[in-house]
Design a protein around this motif. Sequence first.
Motif, PDB file in Angstrom:
ATOM      1  N   GLY A 139      -3.904   0.854  -7.563  1.00  9.59           N
ATOM      2  CA  GLY A 139      -4.427   2.198  -7.771  1.00  9.59           C
ATOM      3  C   GLY A 139      -5.746   2.452  -7.054  1.00  9.59           C
ATOM      4  N   GLN A 140      -6.345   1.408  -6.498  1.00 11.56           N
ATOM      5  CA  GLN A 140      -7.622   1.551  -5.786  1.00 11.56           C
ATOM      6  C   GLN A 140      -7.385   2.256  -4.447  1.00 11.56           C
ATOM      7  N   ALA A 141      -8.250   3.189  -4.108  1.00  3.86           N
ATOM      8  CA  ALA A 141      -8.158   3.901  -2.838  1.00  3.86           C
ATOM      9  C   ALA A 141      -8.272   2.910  -1.681  1.00  3.86           C
ATOM     10  N   LEU A 142      -7.421   3.061  -0.673  1.00  4.24           N
ATOM     11  CA  LEU A 142      -7.453   2.155   0.479  1.00  4.24           C
ATOM     12  C   LEU A 142      -8.820   2.183   1.160  1.00  4.24           C
ATOM     13  N   LYS A 186      -0.180   8.253  -1.498  1.00  2.00           N
ATOM     14  CA  LYS A 186      -1.322   8.324  -2.415  1.00  2.00           C
ATOM     15  C   LYS A 186      -2.583   7.688  -1.831  1.00  2.00           C
ATOM     16  N   LYS A 187      -2.431   6.937  -0.726  1.00  4.97           N
ATOM     17  CA  LYS A 187      -3.548   6.229  -0.060  1.00  4.97           C
ATOM     18  C   LYS A 187      -4.217   5.233  -1.001  1.00  4.97           C
ATOM     19  N   VAL A 188      -3.376   4.471  -1.723  1.00  7.32           N
ATOM     20  CA  VAL A 188      -3.874   3.485  -2.684  1.00  7.32           C
ATOM     21  C   VAL A 188      -3.140   2.158  -2.534  1.00  7.32           C
ATOM     22  N   GLN A 202       0.848  -1.188   0.000  1.00  7.24           N
ATOM     23  CA  GLN A 202       0.000   0.000   0.000  1.00  7.24           C
ATOM     24  C   GLN A 202       0.889   1.244   0.000  1.00  7.24           C
ATOM     25  N   SER A 236      -7.837   5.961   6.015  1.00  6.57           N
ATOM     26  CA  SER A 236      -6.525   5.511   5.543  1.00  6.57           C
ATOM     27  C   SER A 236      -5.391   6.367   6.099  1.00  6.57           C
ATOM     28  N   SER A 280     -11.599   2.351  -0.059  1.00 14.06           N
ATOM     29  CA  SER A 280     -12.642   1.637  -0.814  1.00 14.06           C
ATOM     30  C   SER A 280     -12.466   0.114  -0.789  1.00 14.06           C
TER      31      SER A 280
END
Length: 174
Positions: free
Chosen positions: A89-92, A75-77, A71, A108, A94
Motif C-alpha cells: 500500500g506504500q506509494a512507489l 494505484k502506484k503502490v 507493484q 512512478s 516514497s
Amino acid sequence: MKSSRIFTGAVLAFLNVALCTVAVGQNNATPQEVIAKVREAASALSKTGDLAQFNQKRGPWVWKDTYIFIQDCDKKVMAAHPIKPEMIGQALSSVKDAKTGKSIYPDSEAYCKMVQASPSGTWNDYWWPKPGEKEPSRKITYHLSAKGTPYIVNAGVYDDKASVKELSKLSSAK
C-alpha cells in the motif's frame, strides 16, 4: 610415500575449499534465476490475478537471498511484498534507496510506462538490505509487466559488480 600423502592432503584441502566456495555461492540468486522466476510469476499473475501468493515469506516466490515483489501501476503502490509486508500500500514514489535516501521510483507514472512498454523487462540498481540483514547492499532488480494486469513483477540480485547494461542484454536474449 610421504610425498604422496602430502599431495593427497593438498588435493583434499583444495577440493574442500572449492566445494565450500561453490556451496556459499549457491545461496545467492543468479540473474538467470531472477529472470526465469520473474517471468514465471508474471505469467501466473496474468492468469490468476492472485496477489496473496506473493506475500508468503516461505512461499515459492522466495528463494536463496531474493524474492518476488509486486507493484500496482494503477494505484502506484507496492501491491505485494513477502519480506516487508508493511510496504504493501506504500506509494512507489516514497520507496527510498537505503543508502542515499532518494526515491527509487521518483516518477512512478514514467517508471510504470517504461516497464509496461518493454516486452523483455527493465533493470535498475539501488541499495537495499538483503533479507534478514540491516545494512544495505547493492541490488539490481528486474522489472516485468504482467500482461493484462496493472502489475509489475520484480526480483533482484545483490551484486557489486554486475551492470544494468550487462543484465539488460541477458534479459533481452530469447
